[in-house]
Design an enzyme around this catalytic site. Structure first.
Site, short mmCIF file in Angstrom:
data_model
loop_
_atom_site.label_atom_id
_atom_site.label_comp_id
_atom_site.label_asym_id
_atom_site.label_seq_id
_atom_site.Cartn_x
_atom_site.Cartn_y
_atom_site.Cartn_z
N GLU A 159 36.07 53.39 47.14
CA GLU A 159 37.43 52.84 47.19
C GLU A 159 38.13 52.80 45.83
O GLU A 159 38.66 51.77 45.42
CB GLU A 159 37.40 51.43 47.80
CG GLU A 159 36.81 51.40 49.20
CD GLU A 159 36.77 50.01 49.83
OE1 GLU A 159 37.15 49.03 49.16
OE2 GLU A 159 36.38 49.91 51.01
N ASN A 201 33.58 57.76 48.44
CA ASN A 201 33.75 57.10 49.73
C ASN A 201 35.03 56.26 49.76
O ASN A 201 35.31 55.53 48.81
CB ASN A 201 32.53 56.17 49.93
CG ASN A 201 32.38 55.65 51.34
OD1 ASN A 201 32.48 56.42 52.31
ND2 ASN A 201 32.13 54.36 51.49
N HIS A 237 37.13 52.29 59.44
CA HIS A 237 37.15 50.99 60.14
C HIS A 237 38.40 51.02 61.01
O HIS A 237 39.52 50.91 60.52
CB HIS A 237 37.20 49.84 59.14
CG HIS A 237 35.95 49.75 58.31
ND1 HIS A 237 34.75 49.30 58.83
CD2 HIS A 237 35.70 50.10 57.03
CE1 HIS A 237 33.82 49.36 57.89
NE2 HIS A 237 34.37 49.84 56.79
N GLU A 267 31.28 54.50 57.76
CA GLU A 267 31.30 53.07 58.10
C GLU A 267 32.06 52.81 59.40
O GLU A 267 32.83 51.85 59.51
CB GLU A 267 31.97 52.27 56.97
CG GLU A 267 31.32 52.45 55.62
CD GLU A 267 31.88 51.54 54.53
OE1 GLU A 267 32.60 50.59 54.84
OE2 GLU A 267 31.57 51.80 53.36
N ASP A 269 33.65 51.69 62.75
CA ASP A 269 33.65 50.66 63.78
C ASP A 269 35.02 50.66 64.43
O ASP A 269 35.97 51.22 63.88
CB ASP A 269 33.22 49.26 63.29
CG ASP A 269 33.97 48.75 62.08
OD1 ASP A 269 35.02 49.32 61.74
OD2 ASP A 269 33.52 47.76 61.48
C1 XIL Z 1 30.95 44.56 53.95
C2 XIL Z 1 29.69 44.02 54.59
O1 XIL Z 1 29.57 44.52 55.90
C3 XIL Z 1 29.73 42.50 54.61
O2 XIL Z 1 28.47 41.98 55.06
C4 XIL Z 1 30.04 41.96 53.22
O3 XIL Z 1 30.20 40.55 53.29
C5 XIL Z 1 31.28 42.59 52.64
O4 XIL Z 1 31.15 44.01 52.66
N1 XIL Z 1 33.88 48.68 52.98
C6 XIL Z 1 32.65 48.84 52.38
C7 XIL Z 1 31.53 47.96 52.76
O5 XIL Z 1 32.47 49.81 51.62
O6 XIL Z 1 30.64 47.71 51.70
C8 XIL Z 1 31.99 46.64 53.33
O7 XIL Z 1 30.84 45.95 53.82
C9 XIL Z 1 33.01 46.87 54.43
C10 XIL Z 1 34.22 47.59 53.87
#
Ligand code: XIL
Length: 348
Positions: A159, A201, A237, A267, A269
């Site tokens: 990020e 990423n 996400h 990641e 979801d």
């Molecule tokens: C999140 C985790 O899932 C949580 O448990 C933690 O509290 C915060 O981070 N982008 C990312 C991840 O790259 O590392 C994040 O993960 C979600 C968003």
């Protein structure tokens, strides 16, 4: 929509999902998602955390039987691995890595340089440019060397682009070192483990043209300079009530692949912003379709080698109020599980 029509729609969704579930289960011949993905040489991953393991083993069991790759969810972030300057702590990281190794899972390391999850000594540090370069180098190289030969791929920089893509994101590395911190981070990681696949990423690039163009140009520039970046991760996400623009997302995977990069969904979801508004079967159906669309575009692009879901089940995922993953709170497969299984199964 009249009550009658919406009841019909819900019934239709339930029937079609039960039918397709039966059909996919038959096609899968009782195999798990992991077994089906492995037979297709495809990496299907999950974020997993040792801090979420359950005494009855159900969380761990879902993780190891359904996925062939694991991303430690938090254990390898800077706050966990170097809580105080120069004092490294691999206690939890080693445990989750050992679990993945015992279960013959590939490990995606997450993450070396990120504006978030930094311990206060870094975030509020008052370093000179040279000092912060040395701090970053020592962090990256100590962590990557510790896991050399165990962790096959790393999110080196996470990020780095501003939320909507209008430039680089403000963080201590950009402020003190300058934009070169990105190239340096990859170089340091590569020196520590020349065999590791090194990822940039970020999120939103499946959706937003400004951000995806910025990312594309950033990566192209890094490659042109000879920076050892090998892969790009799309976090993804998603909100299932806000459909992914599937065509532009697939084209984005293709153009990133055409730079010579490996591509991965890192990641995934699919949450619902208004979880209670629509009937459950309808929400589950829309979510299953969102998953199918995302997996199928990845399978259609040869550079896209992995698809990771951000969390094992709806109880333990970081957005647990929005039920965004493919197993429910009791580790039971949801329609989205079947749709992922079916999509992988039917892909070439
Ligand atoms: C999140 C985790 O899932 C949580 O448990 C933690 O509290 C915060 O981070 N982008 C990312 C991840 O790259 O590392 C994040 O993960 C979600 C968003």
């Amino acid at each position: 929509m009249s009550r009658f029509l919406s009841t019909l729609l819900v019934l239709g969704l339930i029937l079609s999902f039960s039918a397709s579930q039966l059909c996919s289960n038959a096609l899968a011949k009782g195999r798990t998602l992991r077994q089906v993905a492995t037979s297709k040489h495809f990496l299907i991953g999950s974020a997993g955390s040792i801090w979420k393991f359950t005494p009855d083993g159900s969380y761990q069991n879902t993780l190891s039987t359904q996925f062939n790759m694991l991303t430690p969810e938090n254990e390898l972030k800077w706050f966990a691995t170097e809580p105080q300057q120069g004092k490294f702590d691999f206690y939890w990281g080693d445990k989750i890595v050992a679990f993945a190794q015992q279960n013959n899972m590939r490990i995606h390391g997450h993450t070396l340089v990120w504006f978030d999850s930094l311990p206060a000594w870094v975030k509020n540090g008052t370093f000179t440019r040279d000092e912060l370069i040395a701090v970053m180098k020592n962090h990256i190289q100590t962590v990557v060397s510790h896991y050399k030969g165990k962790i096959q791929e790393w999110d080196v920089v996470n990020e780095a682009i501003e939320h909507h893509g209008n430039g680089l994101r403000d963080n201590i590395f950009l402020r003190v070192i300058g934009p070169e911190y990105i190239a340096m981070a990859f170089q340091f990681a590569h020196e520590a483990d020349p065999d590791a696949v090194l990822f940039y990423n970020d999120f939103g690039t499946e959706n937003w043209p400004i951000k995806s163009d910025f990312q594309y140009n950033l990566l192209k520039g890094l490659l042109k300079q000879g920076v050892p970046v090998n892969a790009v991760g799309l976090q993804m996400h998603e909100y299932s009530d806000n459909p992914i623009p599937v065509d532009r997302y697939r084209k984005e995977l293709q153009r990133l692949g055409s730079l010579g990069l490996r591509v991965g969904v890192t990641e995934f979801d699919a949450s619902s912003k208004e979880p209670q508004k629509n009937p459950l079967a309808m929400r589950l159906g829309v979510q299953a379709q969102t998953y199918a669309n995302a997996v199928s575009a990845c399978r259609a692009v040869s550079a896209c080698k992995s698809f990771t879901i951000w969390g094992v089940n709806d109880k333990t995922t970081h957005q647990s109020d929005l039920a965004p993953v493919i197993f429910d709170a009791n580790n039971q497969p949801k329609p989205a599980y079947t749709s992922v299984l079916r999509t992988v199964l039917r892909s070439k």
